[in-house]
Design an enzyme around this catalytic site. Structure first.
Site, PDB file in Angstrom:
ATOM      1  N   CYS A 173       0.887   0.674  -1.390  1.00 20.21           N
ATOM      2  CA  CYS A 173      -0.132  -0.351  -1.140  1.00 20.21           C
ATOM      3  C   CYS A 173      -0.991   0.028   0.074  1.00 20.21           C
ATOM      4  O   CYS A 173      -1.755   0.983   0.013  1.00 20.21           O
ATOM      5  CB  CYS A 173       0.533  -1.710  -0.981  1.00 20.21           C
ATOM      6  SG  CYS A 173      -0.592  -3.097  -1.214  1.00 20.21           S
TER       7      CYS A 173
ATOM      8  N   HIS B  29       4.576  -2.365  -5.766  1.00 18.83           N
ATOM      9  CA  HIS B  29       5.747  -2.635  -4.943  1.00 18.83           C
ATOM     10  C   HIS B  29       6.974  -2.888  -5.826  1.00 18.83           C
ATOM     11  O   HIS B  29       6.840  -3.263  -6.989  1.00 18.83           O
ATOM     12  CB  HIS B  29       5.532  -3.897  -4.099  1.00 18.83           C
ATOM     13  CG  HIS B  29       4.631  -3.721  -2.936  1.00 18.83           C
ATOM     14  ND1 HIS B  29       5.006  -3.061  -1.799  1.00 18.83           N
ATOM     15  CD2 HIS B  29       3.361  -4.158  -2.723  1.00 18.83           C
ATOM     16  CE1 HIS B  29       4.015  -3.105  -0.920  1.00 18.83           C
ATOM     17  NE2 HIS B  29       3.000  -3.744  -1.452  1.00 18.83           N
TER      18      HIS B  29
END
Length: 488
Positions: A330, A427
């Site tokens: 991310c 994630h």
């Protein structure tokens, strides 16, 4: 009729979140329909619900303990710090505003209405709601407009159990002192107390328990010994992050100021052949790292500047020259690129900042936030993963052609030509046992039989057993008040 009880702390970090998780698991195993609730949480470690909303990760764990899916109503206000004086406010799962502390105070009446709406909706048709406070009600300077502790307890008309932390010392003063400073109407809401994190023989504190009961008039729910398995549960806050010694594979994590969504580290820390090293600011990254992992960030540009100030960009370059590997997740993925464009000033002043230049990609910050649960496939190992995205920004560039995950029929992420530098927006990938083993095997780790999700479930069971063995949980349930939900 629904019952509810609120767990508040005599200080911060007394163990409220894990206690609520244990209570949810215990009462769910007793056949009750249980729901966790936290009116206001402050954490950059968010979870994504099935409806694509954000809540605190602790409430997602508590939902798991209760045997239900996480829901936005379990944590209607989530504060995600972006600076020392301001935070992004997530209201009922969606971005509401970015406010400084003083501005947030003026917004609380509006927020309280939404908090109560979520609470009453959550309570409908269930047997018990276990509510978690935030910080401590002893901070009476924050009482006016409070929606996290006694302000919410008053608005929802709830009884309170107060928790003290004996590990930090002064627990008698913590508990008795809290009663002493509270306004009388707030103090009357406290029906019972318990002492958490005792090391040694808890019977040695019997006189202390008596002293607290005599001075407060509260029911004594008991002393809970230290729970050794707590580290196996997902960490809630950056303050809970710690290194974990293990085997020869060293995963090094720079502890950036706005670290976010670091639950990716929890499964790695449990692998027997893996050592997770959390490196604080202004400390060099260890030269014996196998993998440098750059996790998510609430403020990518700010954290990238902090990374450079600590000299970690130089350390990462040296790590790669030694043949090491780098993974960016991310915000960490965004940092690995050539540059980050923020023309609208979403993360600050606006403009363009150079990235680490390790992947041939660029990121453009956009106002729309991507918040979604998703699944992906890892072609190299033939394994599947389930995870989530929670980010602003769109990343493009030549190295995206080497996306190493397949998601919704398209490649996801980016990779360097030699495959030693990887980035992805997804994630939660290391919670997938097959993928995690394959990834670590490529780094030289021995295979293990760790089943991460089953370990979390077993730990929640052990926590519930631990609490039932040492605390008067029937007494706690007796303190809960009936909520006339059907009359509302």
């Amino acid at each position: 009729m629904t019952k509810a009880i609120m767990i508040q702390g005599a200080g911060s970090n007394v163990g409220k979140s894990i206690l609520v998780a244990g209570l949810c698991r215990h009462f769910a195993r007793q056949g009750l329909q249980v729901r966790p609730f936290k009116p206001q949480n402050m954490s950059n470690n968010a979870a994504v619900t099935p409806e694509g909303a954000e809540i605190g990760r602790a409430q997602a764990l508590q939902a798991k303990a209760a045997g239900v899916a996480p829901h936005v109503d379990m944590n209607p206000v989530l504060l995600k710090p972006e600076s020392e004086v301001g935070a992004q406010v997530i209201l009922q799962g969606k971005r509401f505003a970015t406010l400084k502390a003083r501005d947030y105070a003026t917004a609380k009446p509006q927020l309280l209405a939404s908090v109560l709406e979520s609470f009453h909706r959550l309570a409908e048709g269930v047997d018990l709601v276990v509510v978690e406070g935030a910080g401590s009600p002893a901070e009476i300077n924050l009482r006016a407009g409070d929606i996290a502790n006694m302000g919410f307890a008053e608005a929802a008309d709830l009884p309170v159990v107060l928790v003290g932390d004996i590990d930090r010392g002064g627990v008698i003063a913590q508990l008795v002192g809290t009663q002493a400073v509270l306004p009388a109407q707030d103090a009357r809401r406290i029906k019972a107390f318990l002492v958490n994190k005792f090391r040694g023989d808890p019977t040695l504190f019997a006189d202390g328990q008596s002293a607290i009961s005599q001075r407060t008039g509260w029911h004594d729910l008991g002393v809970l010994p230290w729970f050794d398995g707590a580290w196996k549960l997902p960490a809630e806050d950056i303050l809970d992050l710690s290194s974990r010694a293990g085997g020869k594979i060293k995963v090094v994590v720079p502890k950036l100021p706005r670290l976010a969504n670091f639950d990716d580290l929890d499964p790695l820390a449990q692998e027997p052949d893996v050592t997770v090293a959390i490196v604080p600011l202004d400390h060099a990254l260890p030269g014996d790292a196998t993998l440098v992992l750059l996790p998510g960030s609430k403020s990518t540009i700010s954290d990238l500047e902090a990374l450079r100030r600590s000299g970690w960009d130089i350390d990462v370059a040296a790590h790669l020259r030694r043949g090491g590997h780098v993974l960016g997740l991310c915000g960490g993925y965004q940092m690995l690129g050539q540059r980050i464009d923020d023309p609208l000033g979403i993360e600050g002043q606006g403009g363009t900042v150079p990235g680490l230049g390790l992947l041939d990609v660029t990121t453009r910050m956009v106002p729309e936030k991507q918040v979604v649960l998703t699944a992906a496939h890892h072609p190299a190992s033939g394994t599947d993963v389930e995870g989530y995205e929670i980010h602003i920004g769109e990343t493009t560039g030549p190295d995206r052609a080497r996306g190493w995950l397949q998601m919704n029929g398209q490649s996801e992420g980016a990779a360097s030509a030699d495959g030693r530098i990887l980035g992805t927006y997804l994630h939660g990938i290391f919670a997938a046992d097959g993928f995690r083993r394959a990834f670590l095997n490529e780094l030289g780790a021995a295979s293990s039989d760790l089943q991460y999700d089953m370990t979390v479930e077993a730990t929640l069971d052990a926590l519930a057993n631990h609490m039932a063995a040492h605390l008067d949980l029937e007494g706690l349930l007796a303190c809960a008040t009936d909520l006339p939900v059907s009359a509302r």
